[in-house]
Design a protein around this motif. Structure first.
Motif, PDB file in Angstrom:
ATOM      1  N   ASP A 152       4.710  -4.507  13.304  1.00 13.87           N
ATOM      2  CA  ASP A 152       3.751  -4.963  12.303  1.00 13.87           C
ATOM      3  C   ASP A 152       3.365  -6.409  12.591  1.00 13.87           C
ATOM      4  OD1 ASP A 152       4.016  -2.475  11.138  1.00 13.87           O
ATOM      5  OD2 ASP A 152       5.715  -3.119   9.913  1.00 13.87           O
ATOM      6  N   HIS A 191       8.481   0.473  15.828  1.00 12.43           N
ATOM      7  CA  HIS A 191       8.693   1.696  15.051  1.00 12.43           C
ATOM      8  C   HIS A 191       7.433   2.559  15.053  1.00 12.43           C
ATOM      9  CE1 HIS A 191       6.833  -1.222  12.341  1.00 12.43           C
ATOM     10  NE2 HIS A 191       6.342  -0.190  11.656  1.00 12.43           N
ATOM     11  N   VAL A 238       5.919   6.716  13.265  1.00 13.56           N
ATOM     12  CA  VAL A 238       6.245   7.895  12.459  1.00 13.56           C
ATOM     13  C   VAL A 238       5.830   9.112  13.279  1.00 13.56           C
ATOM     14  CG1 VAL A 238       5.752   9.159  10.321  1.00 13.56           C
ATOM     15  CG2 VAL A 238       5.979   6.675  10.267  1.00 13.56           C
ATOM     16  N   PHE A 273      10.675   8.520  10.681  1.00 13.10           N
ATOM     17  CA  PHE A 273      10.490   7.100  11.009  1.00 13.10           C
ATOM     18  C   PHE A 273      11.411   6.831  12.198  1.00 13.10           C
ATOM     19  CE2 PHE A 273      11.253   2.571  10.690  1.00 13.10           C
ATOM     20  CZ  PHE A 273      10.092   2.039  10.165  1.00 13.10           C
ATOM     21  N   SER A 275       4.957   7.266   1.288  1.00 13.31           N
ATOM     22  CA  SER A 275       5.756   6.049   1.408  1.00 13.31           C
ATOM     23  C   SER A 275       5.029   4.867   0.780  1.00 13.31           C
ATOM     24  CB  SER A 275       6.069   5.752   2.880  1.00 13.31           C
ATOM     25  OG  SER A 275       4.885   5.705   3.641  1.00 13.31           O
ATOM     26  N   VAL A 289       9.685  -0.568   3.700  1.00 17.25           N
ATOM     27  CA  VAL A 289       9.135   0.783   3.539  1.00 17.25           C
ATOM     28  C   VAL A 289      10.034   1.539   2.560  1.00 17.25           C
ATOM     29  CG1 VAL A 289       8.305   2.842   4.731  1.00 17.25           C
ATOM     30  CG2 VAL A 289       8.487   0.714   5.980  1.00 17.25           C
ATOM     31  N   HIS A 293       4.537   0.841  17.239  1.00 13.00           N
ATOM     32  CA  HIS A 293       3.904  -0.466  17.087  1.00 13.00           C
ATOM     33  C   HIS A 293       4.888  -1.390  16.409  1.00 13.00           C
ATOM     34  CE1 HIS A 293       3.589   1.342  13.105  1.00 13.00           C
ATOM     35  NE2 HIS A 293       3.453   0.129  12.610  1.00 13.00           N
ATOM     36  N   PHE A 338       0.819  -1.203   0.000  1.00 13.38           N
ATOM     37  CA  PHE A 338       0.000   0.000   0.000  1.00 13.38           C
ATOM     38  C   PHE A 338       0.854   1.254   0.000  1.00 13.38           C
ATOM     39  CE2 PHE A 338       0.311  -1.785   4.266  1.00 13.38           C
ATOM     40  CZ  PHE A 338       0.761  -0.720   5.041  1.00 13.38           C
ATOM     41  N   TYR A 345       1.189  11.001   4.538  1.00  3.76           N
ATOM     42  CA  TYR A 345       1.152  11.648   5.847  1.00  3.76           C
ATOM     43  C   TYR A 345       1.211  13.152   5.613  1.00  3.76           C
ATOM     44  CZ  TYR A 345       2.622   7.116   7.748  1.00  3.76           C
ATOM     45  OH  TYR A 345       2.697   5.801   8.082  1.00  3.76           O
ATOM     46  N   ILE A 390       2.009   7.950  13.108  1.00  5.72           N
ATOM     47  CA  ILE A 390       1.548   6.620  13.505  1.00  5.72           C
ATOM     48  C   ILE A 390       2.290   6.241  14.782  1.00  5.72           C
ATOM     49  CG2 ILE A 390       3.100   5.339  11.924  1.00  5.72           C
ATOM     50  CD1 ILE A 390       0.584   3.433  11.560  1.00  5.72           C
ATOM     51  N   PHE A 434       4.059  -5.454   3.239  1.00  7.63           N
ATOM     52  CA  PHE A 434       4.130  -6.509   4.249  1.00  7.63           C
ATOM     53  C   PHE A 434       4.280  -7.834   3.502  1.00  7.63           C
ATOM     54  CE2 PHE A 434       1.036  -3.905   7.089  1.00  7.63           C
ATOM     55  CZ  PHE A 434       2.096  -3.203   7.643  1.00  7.63           C
ATOM     56  N   ARG A 443       4.384  13.631   3.169  1.00  6.82           N
ATOM     57  CA  ARG A 443       5.328  12.507   3.185  1.00  6.82           C
ATOM     58  C   ARG A 443       4.643  11.320   2.530  1.00  6.82           C
ATOM     59  NH1 ARG A 443       6.162   7.867   6.276  1.00  6.82           N
ATOM     60  NH2 ARG A 443       8.242   7.483   7.129  1.00  6.82           N
ATOM     61  N   ARG A 457       1.134   5.270   1.190  1.00  3.15           N
ATOM     62  CA  ARG A 457       0.649   6.052   2.335  1.00  3.15           C
ATOM     63  C   ARG A 457       0.947   7.516   2.168  1.00  3.15           C
ATOM     64  NH1 ARG A 457      -0.334   4.426   8.227  1.00  3.15           N
ATOM     65  NH2 ARG A 457      -1.832   2.845   7.649  1.00  3.15           N
TER      66      ARG A 457
HETATM   67  O1  LIG Z   1       4.790   4.839   6.326  1.00  3.03           O
HETATM   68  C1  LIG Z   1       5.703   4.494   7.066  1.00  3.03           C
HETATM   69  O2  LIG Z   1       6.816   4.991   6.997  1.00  3.03           O
HETATM   70  C2  LIG Z   1       5.488   3.418   8.084  1.00  3.03           C
HETATM   71  C3  LIG Z   1       4.130   2.825   8.071  1.00  3.03           C
HETATM   72  C4  LIG Z   1       3.926   1.755   9.085  1.00  3.03           C
HETATM   73  O3  LIG Z   1       4.643   1.615  10.022  1.00  3.03           O
HETATM   74  C5  LIG Z   1       2.791   0.822   8.942  1.00  3.03           C
HETATM   75  O4  LIG Z   1       1.926   1.066   8.095  1.00  3.03           O
HETATM   76  O5  LIG Z   1       2.736  -0.189   9.670  1.00  3.03           O
END
Ligand SMILES: O=C(O)CCC(=O)C(=O)O
Ligand SMILES: [Fe+2]
Length: 451
Positions: A382, A430, A432, A403, A442, A389, A380, A365, A369, A377, A446, A440, A367
């Protein structure tokens, strides 16, 4: 068709039975407030909708008295409508509004014409929803209310206005409109009965009076619901209660100066009880995978497709991501690059390429920000075996948005350039940090072992 109403629970993806229990209404009532939601629809979606709307075979525009045209094209299955329902549903549950017996009218498409003056009118239900679906940047659509305000409904955004307010749409554009009725806390019939001369306030108070016929839920039901609401609020806002998280994710303090006990808090914060704790992780940084041109292509794709109703499991806020299948990813960056990215986890774990069960399943996906969308974020790890990433723009394009990871005993910011990948095993802790300016982008992948 205009009179048809569908139970809201049937339309949303987010329904849970716990939402059916009534709790007392809040002081500053949701039925009175206006609410604005960005990114309900996207430019890419408009291209499809426009083709349907303009198709002479399907075109069905009826002239309304005021000159606006209203289409009876059935757009119930359109992504924008589904997302709008989910966002409205999420909003109302967060405001503790009971959604039992809530109904939604079928959506209609309104073409708002320039120089057409609509009369101010109350809605026929508790809430009126308008989503602007056209992406004509040179035209404006406004929602005016008689006493209160004039707001612009920007391209792709949704506006919820209380049905108790006299309002109308003006300007030039295409809007999807529907209404939500909330019989558990409002008597919408009061809307139509009381004459124009009475104040909005008195109409509101007579309309939200509780119907006395409603049975009370059991004490256990209420307790269960309160626990559930507490849990959700905790998940969303616990970062604000934790001074360590505040310091490193919201205030952007230098993580390298974190003390041992602060790092321990980050470790525990990022560890969900459901996953077995392991301090052994893998990490690889600065792997150059995408060219500047490919990144630009992906950023454009995000800008055209971003919309968000889906809730992130980490913090319960809208995720602001665009899912891409490996096939679509290959179309966007070319087969060779796509394969190189899919193979990256194998470079992290050498044993992977030899194992019998070395086949990987992927979830990719994109993303976004920014301060207006998702701005951070929380810490957490994953739920994947491996995560990759890729930075799609340079860190100089934005501020904040670092990050931050717990790399062994160091809490540190990852620095990486546009097109570079950071690869880690899913158990790396990790997050953000909060965006302060700019955007931003990214790409997140996964990867999981599949049998
Ligand atoms: O976008 C990012 O740099 C990290 C995203 C992330 O940690 C996640 O989606 O689990
Ligand atoms: Fe993550």
């Amino acid at each position: 068709m205009a009179g048809t109403k569908i139970p809201m629970a049937e339309l949303t993806q987010l329904y849970s039975e716990k939402d059916d229990i009534y709790l007392p209404v809040l002081e500053e009532h949701v039925l009175w407030r206006n609410e604005y939601f960005p990114n309900i629809s996207s430019r890419a979606a408009w291209n499809q909708y426009q083709a349907v709307i303009d198709d002479p075979q399907l075109q069905h525009w009826c002239k309304k008295e005021n000159g606006h045209t209203q289409s009876i094209i059935d757009c119930r299955s359109w992504k924008v409508f589904k997302e709008a329902i989910d966002r409205a549903y999420r909003y109302l549950t967060n405001e503790d509004v009971a959604l039992e017996r809530a109904t939604v009218t079928l959506p209609v498409i309104l073409r708002i014409g320039q120089n057409i003056k609509e009369k101010f009118a109350r809605g026929a239900a508790s809430l009126c929803i308008y989503i602007r679906i056209d992406f004509n940047a040179n035209a404006q659509v406004y929602l005016q209310s008689k006493e209160r305000m004039e707001v612009e409904i920007e391209c792709g955004t949704m506006f919820i206005v209380s049905g108790y307010q006299r309002h109308c749409l003006t300007g030039d554009g295409v809007v999807i409109a529907f209404q939500i009725d909330l019989p558990s806390i409002s008597r919408s019939e009061a809307l139509n009965k009381i004459d124009e001369l009475q104040s909005d306030e008195s109409i509101f108070y007579s309309a939200v009076a509780q119907p006395i016929s409603r049975p009370l839920p059991s004490f256990e039901c209420i307790q269960e619901k309160i626990n559930w609401l507490d849990h959700r609020a905790y998940k969303r806002y616990r970062r604000l209660e934790c001074p360590v998280i505040k310091k490193y994710l919201l205030e952007n303090d230098n993580p390298q100066l974190a003390t041992q006990s602060e790092k321990e808090i980050v470790r525990r914060y990022g560890n969900q009880a459901s996953v077995t704790e392991s301090h052994c992780f893998h990490l690889k940084e600065h792997i150059s995978v995408l060219t500047g041109q490919q990144c630009l292509e992906l950023v454009r794709f995000v800008d055209d497709n971003i919309s968000s109703a889906v809730i992130d499991s980490v913090d319960d806020f809208p995720e602001y991501q665009v899912d891409v299948s490996p096939e679509l990813f290959a179309q966007l960056v070319g087969k060779e690059t796509c394969q190189a990215v899919l193979n990256l986890p194998k470079t992290l774990d050498k044993s992977l390429s030899h194992e019998k069960s070395s086949r990987l399943g992927y979830s990719l996906f994109l993303r976004l920000y920014s301060e207006e969308t998702r701005s951070l974020i929380p810490f957490h790890h994953d739920i994947s075996d491996y995560t990759c990433v890729i930075a799609l723009n340079d860190q100089s394009d934005f501020s904040g948005g670092d990050f931050i990871m717990l790399n062994g005993d160091n809490l540190e910011k990852a620095a990486w350039k546009q097109g570079e990948a950071l690869l880690h095993s899913g158990n790396l802790i990790h997050g953000v940090s909060k965006m302060n300016a700019g955007k931003r982008y990214s790409l997140v992948m996964f990867a999981d072992h599949v049998e």
